[in-house]
Design a protein around this motif. Structure first.
Motif, PDB file in Angstrom:
ATOM      1  N   ASN A 234       0.835  -1.201   0.000  1.00  0.00           N
ATOM      2  CA  ASN A 234       0.000   0.000   0.000  1.00  0.00           C
ATOM      3  C   ASN A 234       0.868   1.247   0.000  1.00  0.00           C
ATOM      4  N   ASN A 236      -0.283   4.178   1.098  1.00  0.00           N
ATOM      5  CA  ASN A 236      -0.637   4.919   2.305  1.00  0.00           C
ATOM      6  C   ASN A 236       0.055   4.289   3.515  1.00  0.00           C
ATOM      7  N   THR A 238      -0.013   5.323   6.666  1.00  0.00           N
ATOM      8  CA  THR A 238      -0.616   5.683   7.955  1.00  0.00           C
ATOM      9  C   THR A 238      -0.733   4.468   8.873  1.00  0.00           C
ATOM     10  N   ALA A 239      -0.274   4.607  10.118  1.00  0.00           N
ATOM     11  CA  ALA A 239      -0.437   3.554  11.125  1.00  0.00           C
ATOM     12  C   ALA A 239      -1.834   3.693  11.736  1.00  0.00           C
ATOM     13  N   THR A 240      -2.824   3.203  11.021  1.00  0.00           N
ATOM     14  CA  THR A 240      -4.228   3.405  11.379  1.00  0.00           C
ATOM     15  C   THR A 240      -4.551   2.912  12.776  1.00  0.00           C
ATOM     16  N   ALA A 241      -3.942   1.790  13.174  1.00  0.00           N
ATOM     17  CA  ALA A 241      -4.255   1.190  14.473  1.00  0.00           C
ATOM     18  C   ALA A 241      -3.913   2.111  15.645  1.00  0.00           C
ATOM     19  N   MET A 243      -4.194   5.516  15.561  1.00  0.00           N
ATOM     20  CA  MET A 243      -4.828   6.832  15.459  1.00  0.00           C
ATOM     21  C   MET A 243      -5.744   7.150  16.633  1.00  0.00           C
ATOM     22  N   ASP A 244      -6.563   6.197  17.067  1.00  0.00           N
ATOM     23  CA  ASP A 244      -7.499   6.454  18.171  1.00  0.00           C
ATOM     24  C   ASP A 244      -6.761   6.746  19.473  1.00  0.00           C
TER      25      ASP A 244
END
Length: 251
Positions: A234, A236, A238-241, A243-244
């Motif tokens: 990918n 992208n 971004t380390a999505t995990a 973000m929260d």
């Protein structure tokens, strides 16, 4: 299907000749825009502080005095802007692009740029264990069938394919597996400090990371086992995990 061929080993590299044969098994409409000289390790660098010069070899083939990313940008935004390719094949690289190689590799960078510009792109690399015995036939014979199957799938946006062929003869290939990006042992970086004839210091980087202990399912593990590794990558990052948890911390 219109196919653009590029690489990072250079327009005249042996891997480009192999890539042509792979493309010819898929289509009779092939265009080539590749670096005029080797650009290994160029990653996604751009030529911004020097002019970019084109060498035309035919109506459909050019070499570029620049990086692999330059080549794809010139092909899609200038040379073939009115008739762009449907597929970009980058390679066949002389040596694997595994683990952290994907961050340094000009081969993968060309496929990344193509993906960024909306063209499905595949990076292909032939792994090497002995420089005197390179199994180019393995990539040449197996790549067309794998590519055809991949093109039947919906990759989604921002995804490219990274294919690595093991350093074995075609008859000894154990199969084709889907893998994740692995990680090598990077402790073997050598910085060789020297002094030139004018007394100025200079350095050679000796980058020879060892495979370490790759896990089952990693690209490194697959090629070591004699398998073809297919890794979807990918763009992208971004380390999505995270973000929260970061958002809660900053609230």
């Amino acid at each position: 299907m219109r196919i653009l061929l590029t690489n990072d080993d250079g327009y005249d590299a042996p891997g480009m000749r192999v890539l042509r044969k792979i493309a010819e098994a898929l289509s009779d409409e092939i265009i080539v825009v590749a670096p005029a000289k080797e650009q290994s390790g160029a990653s996604r660098s751009l030529t911004l502080h020097d002019p970019i010069r084109l060498n035309q070899h035919s109506d459909t083939e050019y070499s570029v005095e620049g990086t692999p990313t330059d080549c794809v940008m010139m092909a899609l935004n200038y040379l073939f802007k009115d008739n762009p390719p449907d597929l970009i094949l980058s390679g066949v690289n002389r040596g694997g692009n595994l683990g952290e190689d994907v961050l340094y590799s000009g081969t993968v960078a060309a496929a990344s740029e193509g993906t960024l510009l909306g063209v499905r792109s595949i990076a292909l690399s032939q792994c090497i264990l002995d420089a005197d015995q390179i199994y180019w036939d393995t990539a040449e014979e197996l790549a067309p069938g794998i590519i055809k199957k991949l093109l039947d799938l919906d990759w989604g946006e921002g995804t490219l394919m990274n294919i690595n062929f093991p350093s074995v003869a075609v008859a000894d290939v154990k199969g084709t597996v889907v893998t994740r990006q692995g990680k090598r042992d990077l402790s073997n970086l050598l910085i060789d400090a020297r002094v030139d004839a004018r007394g100025r210091d200079y350095f050679w980087l000796g980058y020879r990371p060892s495979p370490g202990t790759p896990g089952l399912g990693d690209d490194l593990h697959a090629v070591a086992a004699g398998e073809v590794s297919v890794t979807p990558l990918n763009l992208n990052l971004t380390a999505t995990a995270l973000m929260d948890s970061i958002a809660k911390s900053l609230d």
